[in-house]
Design a protein around this motif. Structure first.
Motif, PDB file in Angstrom:
ATOM      1  N   GLN A   1      -7.335   7.350   3.381  1.00  0.00           N
ATOM      2  CA  GLN A   1      -8.592   8.062   3.141  1.00  0.00           C
ATOM      3  C   GLN A   1      -9.717   7.096   2.765  1.00  0.00           C
ATOM      4  OE1 GLN A   1      -8.261  11.647   0.777  1.00  0.00           O
ATOM      5  NE2 GLN A   1      -6.276  12.137   1.687  1.00  0.00           N
ATOM      6  N   ASN A   2      -9.417   6.094   1.943  1.00  0.00           N
ATOM      7  CA  ASN A   2     -10.443   5.106   1.575  1.00  0.00           C
ATOM      8  C   ASN A   2     -10.919   4.313   2.778  1.00  0.00           C
ATOM      9  OD1 ASN A   2     -10.512   5.804  -1.129  1.00  0.00           O
ATOM     10  ND2 ASN A   2      -8.940   4.321  -1.703  1.00  0.00           N
ATOM     11  N   SER A   3      -9.990   3.958   3.665  1.00  0.00           N
ATOM     12  CA  SER A   3     -10.375   3.220   4.869  1.00  0.00           C
ATOM     13  C   SER A   3     -11.288   4.067   5.748  1.00  0.00           C
ATOM     14  CB  SER A   3      -9.131   2.800   5.657  1.00  0.00           C
ATOM     15  OG  SER A   3      -8.366   1.904   4.893  1.00  0.00           O
ATOM     16  N   PHE A   4     -10.976   5.357   5.879  1.00  0.00           N
ATOM     17  CA  PHE A   4     -11.844   6.238   6.651  1.00  0.00           C
ATOM     18  C   PHE A   4     -13.229   6.320   6.012  1.00  0.00           C
ATOM     19  CE2 PHE A   4      -8.585   8.051   9.409  1.00  0.00           C
ATOM     20  CZ  PHE A   4      -9.337   8.381  10.522  1.00  0.00           C
ATOM     21  N   LEU A   5     -13.283   6.450   4.676  1.00  0.00           N
ATOM     22  CA  LEU A   5     -14.564   6.536   3.982  1.00  0.00           C
ATOM     23  C   LEU A   5     -15.412   5.289   4.198  1.00  0.00           C
ATOM     24  CD1 LEU A   5     -13.625   8.217   0.583  1.00  0.00           C
ATOM     25  CD2 LEU A   5     -15.174   9.108   2.332  1.00  0.00           C
ATOM     26  N   LYS A   6     -14.759   4.145   4.261  1.00  0.00           N
ATOM     27  CA  LYS A   6     -15.477   2.882   4.450  1.00  0.00           C
ATOM     28  C   LYS A   6     -15.739   2.590   5.922  1.00  0.00           C
ATOM     29  CE  LYS A   6     -13.639   0.916   0.224  1.00  0.00           C
ATOM     30  NZ  LYS A   6     -12.671   0.006  -0.370  1.00  0.00           N
ATOM     31  N   GLY A   7     -15.316   3.482   6.809  1.00  0.00           N
ATOM     32  CA  GLY A   7     -15.559   3.296   8.235  1.00  0.00           C
ATOM     33  C   GLY A   7     -14.578   2.365   8.917  1.00  0.00           C
ATOM     34  N   ASN A   8     -13.514   2.001   8.236  1.00  0.00           N
ATOM     35  CA  ASN A   8     -12.527   1.092   8.813  1.00  0.00           C
ATOM     36  C   ASN A   8     -11.359   1.907   9.379  1.00  0.00           C
ATOM     37  OD1 ASN A   8     -10.834  -0.982   9.517  1.00  0.00           O
ATOM     38  ND2 ASN A   8     -10.960  -2.040   7.544  1.00  0.00           N
ATOM     39  N   ARG A   9     -11.597   2.501  10.521  1.00  0.00           N
ATOM     40  CA  ARG A   9     -10.581   3.363  11.123  1.00  0.00           C
ATOM     41  C   ARG A   9      -9.343   2.576  11.552  1.00  0.00           C
ATOM     42  NH1 ARG A   9     -12.941   8.414  14.382  1.00  0.00           N
ATOM     43  NH2 ARG A   9     -14.335   9.157  12.767  1.00  0.00           N
ATOM     44  N   LYS A  10      -9.550   1.377  12.023  1.00  0.00           N
ATOM     45  CA  LYS A  10      -8.411   0.571  12.474  1.00  0.00           C
ATOM     46  C   LYS A  10      -7.411   0.379  11.330  1.00  0.00           C
ATOM     47  CE  LYS A  10      -7.132  -3.799  14.611  1.00  0.00           C
ATOM     48  NZ  LYS A  10      -7.585  -5.076  15.141  1.00  0.00           N
ATOM     49  N   LYS A  11      -7.925   0.049  10.145  1.00  0.00           N
ATOM     50  CA  LYS A  11      -7.043  -0.135   8.994  1.00  0.00           C
ATOM     51  C   LYS A  11      -6.346   1.177   8.635  1.00  0.00           C
ATOM     52  CE  LYS A  11      -6.840  -1.640   4.196  1.00  0.00           C
ATOM     53  NZ  LYS A  11      -7.591  -2.084   3.018  1.00  0.00           N
ATOM     54  N   SER A  12      -7.084   2.287   8.706  1.00  0.00           N
ATOM     55  CA  SER A  12      -6.465   3.574   8.362  1.00  0.00           C
ATOM     56  C   SER A  12      -5.370   3.931   9.357  1.00  0.00           C
ATOM     57  CB  SER A  12      -7.510   4.681   8.270  1.00  0.00           C
ATOM     58  OG  SER A  12      -8.099   4.908   9.517  1.00  0.00           O
ATOM     59  N   TYR A  13      -5.552   3.616  10.632  1.00  0.00           N
ATOM     60  CA  TYR A  13      -4.512   3.904  11.628  1.00  0.00           C
ATOM     61  C   TYR A  13      -3.295   3.009  11.422  1.00  0.00           C
ATOM     62  CZ  TYR A  13      -8.213   6.506  14.001  1.00  0.00           C
ATOM     63  OH  TYR A  13      -9.225   7.386  14.303  1.00  0.00           O
ATOM     64  N   ILE A  14      -3.538   1.779  11.006  1.00  0.00           N
ATOM     65  CA  ILE A  14      -2.412   0.877  10.705  1.00  0.00           C
ATOM     66  C   ILE A  14      -1.638   1.410   9.505  1.00  0.00           C
ATOM     67  CG2 ILE A  14      -1.807  -1.427   9.838  1.00  0.00           C
ATOM     68  CD1 ILE A  14      -4.142  -2.490  11.613  1.00  0.00           C
ATOM     69  N   LEU A  15      -2.349   1.810   8.456  1.00  0.00           N
ATOM     70  CA  LEU A  15      -1.685   2.378   7.276  1.00  0.00           C
ATOM     71  C   LEU A  15      -0.947   3.677   7.623  1.00  0.00           C
ATOM     72  CD1 LEU A  15      -4.416   1.772   4.547  1.00  0.00           C
ATOM     73  CD2 LEU A  15      -2.217   0.603   4.776  1.00  0.00           C
ATOM     74  N   MET A  16      -1.551   4.476   8.471  1.00  0.00           N
ATOM     75  CA  MET A  16      -0.927   5.720   8.909  1.00  0.00           C
ATOM     76  C   MET A  16       0.392   5.424   9.629  1.00  0.00           C
ATOM     77  SD  MET A  16      -3.045   8.625  10.953  1.00  0.00           S
ATOM     78  CE  MET A  16      -4.414   8.511   9.815  1.00  0.00           C
TER      79      MET A  16
END
Length: 194
Positions: free
Chosen positions: A106-121
């Protein structure tokens, strides 16, 4: 706080029921390939959504309810009570471990870093899938070793049997989750993200 808990419990019930329906469909389709149980399934996806939405508590509860629903509805393949516990309530509860990654996603999405959020997912989905696999693997060794072809080590049989459908289920779950979150993240997270 109280309304949040009620909302979470309602969502846990709805998503666990959705997961059960997805599992029933996949068992119907793949029952000829894995006759002793197990199937390629996207039933874990609703559990992962709850884990990423509500954190570890929501994920664990959704997985536990899914495992219990499988037993209650008769879709569980149980040869022994311990095996039933390993393959259903415990295995699916552990899928909810993916919720450990919820804050980072969620924090990665908030910061606009979708790539990191998909990796964490994907890491969360792998962790939940791997822990579920370990339960099935142990159950296969202890309770289904008699199905192993003569001369084949029981552990290898369990690894191949459970590993094939779990690897494909992991890949499908990861693809579907990333696609869902890339298009509907505002709906899937608790709070609308920009």
């Amino acid at each position: 706080m109280k309304n949040g808990n009620v909302l979470m419990m309602v969502e846990v019930a709805v998503f666990a029921a959705l997961a059960l329906l997805l599992d029933m469909v996949s068992q119907f389709i793949f029952s000829r390939i894995w006759p002793q149980g197990g199937s390629i399934s996207i039933a874990m996806v609703p559990v992962f959504i709850m884990a990423f939405r509500w954190g570890i508590k929501g994920g664990l509860l959704s997985g536990l309810l899914l495992g219990l629903l499988q037993i209650v509805t008769g879709f569980a393949s149980i040869a022994h009570p311990v095996q039933g516990f390993l393959d259903y309530p415990l295995a699916f509860t552990l899928v909810g471990i993916a919720g450990v990654f919820a804050g980072g996603i969620q924090n990665s999405f908030l910061k606009g870093n979708r790539k990191k959020s998909y990796i964490l997912m994907t890491l969360g989905i792998f962790a939940g899938s791997f822990l579920r696999f370990l339960c099935h693997f142990a159950s296969g060794i202890v309770f289904f070793g008699s199905y192993a072809p003569e001369g084949q080590p029981v552990a290898l049989y369990s690894l191949v049997y459970n590993g094939t459908y779990m690897a494909i289920s992991f890949i499908l779950s990861a693809i579907i989750a990333v696609l869902l979150y890339s298009t509907a993240h505002r709906t899937l997270f608790k709070k609308a993200l920009t």
